[in-house]
Design a protein around this motif. Sequence first.
Motif, PDB file in Angstrom:
ATOM      1  N   CYS A  24       0.824  -1.171  -0.412  1.00  8.58           N
ATOM      2  CA  CYS A  24       0.138   0.179   0.541  1.00  8.58           C
ATOM      3  C   CYS A  24       0.691   0.923   0.230  1.00  8.58           C
ATOM      4  N   ALA A  25       1.921   1.341   0.772  1.00  8.84           N
ATOM      5  CA  ALA A  25       2.713   2.478   0.687  1.00  8.84           C
ATOM      6  C   ALA A  25       3.488   2.906  -0.992  1.00  8.84           C
ATOM      7  N   LEU A  26       3.965   1.497  -1.726  1.00 11.41           N
ATOM      8  CA  LEU A  26       4.669   1.608  -2.673  1.00 11.41           C
ATOM      9  C   LEU A  26       3.809   2.189  -3.242  1.00 11.41           C
ATOM     10  N   GLY A  27       2.470   1.654  -3.640  1.00  4.97           N
ATOM     11  CA  GLY A  27       1.283   2.423  -4.951  1.00  4.97           C
ATOM     12  C   GLY A  27       1.445   3.911  -3.934  1.00  4.97           C
ATOM     13  N   PHE A  28       0.700   4.210  -3.027  1.00  2.00           N
ATOM     14  CA  PHE A  28       0.332   5.343  -2.557  1.00  2.00           C
ATOM     15  C   PHE A  28       1.551   6.405  -2.698  1.00  2.00           C
ATOM     16  N   PHE A  29       3.160   6.454  -2.534  1.00  2.00           N
ATOM     17  CA  PHE A  29       4.431   6.628  -2.927  1.00  2.00           C
ATOM     18  C   PHE A  29       4.268   6.693  -4.541  1.00  2.00           C
ATOM     19  N   GLY A  30       5.060   5.661  -4.522  1.00  3.29           N
ATOM     20  CA  GLY A  30       4.923   5.321  -6.435  1.00  3.29           C
ATOM     21  C   GLY A  30       3.962   6.635  -7.244  1.00  3.29           C
ATOM     22  N   PHE A  31       2.365   6.765  -6.472  1.00  6.92           N
ATOM     23  CA  PHE A  31       1.586   7.347  -7.351  1.00  6.92           C
ATOM     24  C   PHE A  31       1.625   8.620  -7.618  1.00  6.92           C
ATOM     25  N   LYS A  32       1.755   9.494  -5.897  1.00  9.93           N
ATOM     26  CA  LYS A  32       2.629  10.733  -5.417  1.00  9.93           C
ATOM     27  C   LYS A  32       3.227  11.028  -6.546  1.00  9.93           C
ATOM     28  N   SER A  33       4.332  10.008  -6.678  1.00  9.69           N
ATOM     29  CA  SER A  33       5.933  10.266  -7.239  1.00  9.69           C
ATOM     30  C   SER A  33       5.549  10.483  -9.081  1.00  9.69           C
ATOM     31  N   LEU A  34       4.969   9.896  -9.138  1.00 16.04           N
ATOM     32  CA  LEU A  34       4.047   9.879 -10.978  1.00 16.04           C
ATOM     33  C   LEU A  34       3.344  10.641 -11.369  1.00 16.04           C
ATOM     34  N   ALA A  35       2.197  11.178 -10.192  1.00 13.38           N
ATOM     35  CA  ALA A  35       1.733  11.976 -10.677  1.00 13.38           C
ATOM     36  C   ALA A  35       2.096  13.741 -10.277  1.00 13.38           C
ATOM     37  N   ALA A  36       3.441  13.517  -9.523  1.00  9.16           N
ATOM     38  CA  ALA A  36       4.166  14.952  -9.387  1.00  9.16           C
ATOM     39  C   ALA A  36       5.069  14.945 -10.466  1.00  9.16           C
ATOM     40  N   THR A  37       5.448  14.287 -10.917  1.00 10.78           N
ATOM     41  CA  THR A  37       6.056  14.295 -12.561  1.00 10.78           C
ATOM     42  C   THR A  37       5.883  14.312 -13.504  1.00 10.78           C
ATOM     43  N   ILE A  38       4.394  13.986 -13.900  1.00 10.66           N
ATOM     44  CA  ILE A  38       3.651  14.725 -14.941  1.00 10.66           C
ATOM     45  C   ILE A  38       2.991  16.109 -14.871  1.00 10.66           C
ATOM     46  N   TYR A  39       3.050  16.744 -13.012  1.00 11.15           N
ATOM     47  CA  TYR A  39       2.557  17.692 -13.791  1.00 11.15           C
ATOM     48  C   TYR A  39       4.133  19.213 -14.056  1.00 11.15           C
ATOM     49  N   TRP A  40       5.180  18.264 -13.293  1.00 12.53           N
ATOM     50  CA  TRP A  40       5.901  19.583 -13.168  1.00 12.53           C
ATOM     51  C   TRP A  40       7.139  19.234 -14.423  1.00 12.53           C
ATOM     52  N   MET A  41       6.543  18.459 -15.252  1.00 11.61           N
ATOM     53  CA  MET A  41       6.867  18.231 -17.111  1.00 11.61           C
ATOM     54  C   MET A  41       6.421  18.792 -17.920  1.00 11.61           C
ATOM     55  N   ASP A  42       5.038  19.259 -16.792  1.00  9.30           N
ATOM     56  CA  ASP A  42       4.411  19.508 -17.885  1.00  9.30           C
ATOM     57  C   ASP A  42       4.843  21.005 -18.786  1.00  9.30           C
ATOM     58  N   PRO A  43       4.939  22.098 -19.614  1.00 13.00           N
ATOM     59  CA  PRO A  43       5.328  23.130 -19.861  1.00 13.00           C
ATOM     60  C   PRO A  43       5.029  24.322 -19.336  1.00 13.00           C
ATOM     61  N   ALA A  44       3.674  24.106 -19.088  1.00 16.55           N
ATOM     62  CA  ALA A  44       2.849  25.160 -18.691  1.00 16.55           C
ATOM     63  C   ALA A  44       3.159  25.586 -17.585  1.00 16.55           C
ATOM     64  N   HIS A  45       3.477  24.633 -17.146  1.00 21.10           N
ATOM     65  CA  HIS A  45       3.736  24.479 -14.729  1.00 21.10           C
ATOM     66  C   HIS A  45       4.764  25.156 -15.169  1.00 21.10           C
ATOM     67  N   GLN A  46       6.158  25.148 -15.620  1.00 19.83           N
ATOM     68  CA  GLN A  46       6.760  25.512 -15.756  1.00 19.83           C
ATOM     69  C   GLN A  46       7.256  27.039 -15.701  1.00 19.83           C
ATOM     70  N   ASP A  47       8.004  27.605 -15.198  1.00 21.47           N
ATOM     71  CA  ASP A  47       8.803  29.512 -14.735  1.00 21.47           C
ATOM     72  C   ASP A  47       6.695  29.461 -14.753  1.00 21.47           C
ATOM     73  N   GLN A  48       5.703  30.136 -14.309  1.00 20.75           N
ATOM     74  CA  GLN A  48       4.926  30.324 -14.009  1.00 20.75           C
ATOM     75  C   GLN A  48       4.685  31.737 -13.650  1.00 20.75           C
ATOM     76  N   PRO A  49       4.109  32.472 -14.015  1.00 16.58           N
ATOM     77  CA  PRO A  49       3.983  33.735 -13.666  1.00 16.58           C
ATOM     78  C   PRO A  49       3.313  34.103 -12.805  1.00 16.58           C
ATOM     79  N   LEU A  50       3.916  34.348 -10.998  1.00 17.41           N
ATOM     80  CA  LEU A  50       3.616  35.003 -10.327  1.00 17.41           C
ATOM     81  C   LEU A  50       2.250  35.093  -9.968  1.00 17.41           C
ATOM     82  N   ALA A  51       1.835  34.552  -8.918  1.00 15.60           N
ATOM     83  CA  ALA A  51      -0.078  34.779  -8.659  1.00 15.60           C
ATOM     84  C   ALA A  51       0.455  34.777  -6.893  1.00 15.60           C
ATOM     85  N   GLY A  52      -0.603  35.283  -6.320  1.00 17.40           N
ATOM     86  CA  GLY A  52      -0.943  35.640  -4.910  1.00 17.40           C
ATOM     87  C   GLY A  52      -0.538  34.554  -4.097  1.00 17.40           C
TER      88      GLY A  52
END
Length: 118
Positions: A24-52
């Motif tokens: 269960c821990a492997l599944g949970f942390f594996g999913f979190k790592s994969l989701a974070a990797t996919i999110y931050w690899m998206d060019p739309a999330h890189q060098d975003q203009p600042l928001a409050g």
Amino acid sequence: MRARIAHLWAEHRLALMAFVIALCALGFFGFKSLAATIYWMDPAHQDQPLAGWMTPRYVANSYQLPPEVLGPALFLVKDETPRRISLDAIAKEQDLTLDALQARIDAAAAAWRESQDK
């Protein structure tokens, strides 16, 4: 299969529970790592203009800056800054606008990237 699990439960209950918890821990942390990797690899999330609403951690991930570079750019003092402070709170505390913070972060990111290219 059912008989095998029943045998394991009867003979090796602790080992089976430890294995299921580890799985269960492997599944949970594996999913979190994969989701974070996919999110931050998206060019739309890189060098975003600042928001409050952004936090320093979010900005660090977006601009791929280490804390020792981002901290001084945002006037953060280690161990004295609240963990989840927003950029609005930082700007208000320093009597700056988000545009001024954006300029400081852009300059810090450019300097950091230039030093890494050498």
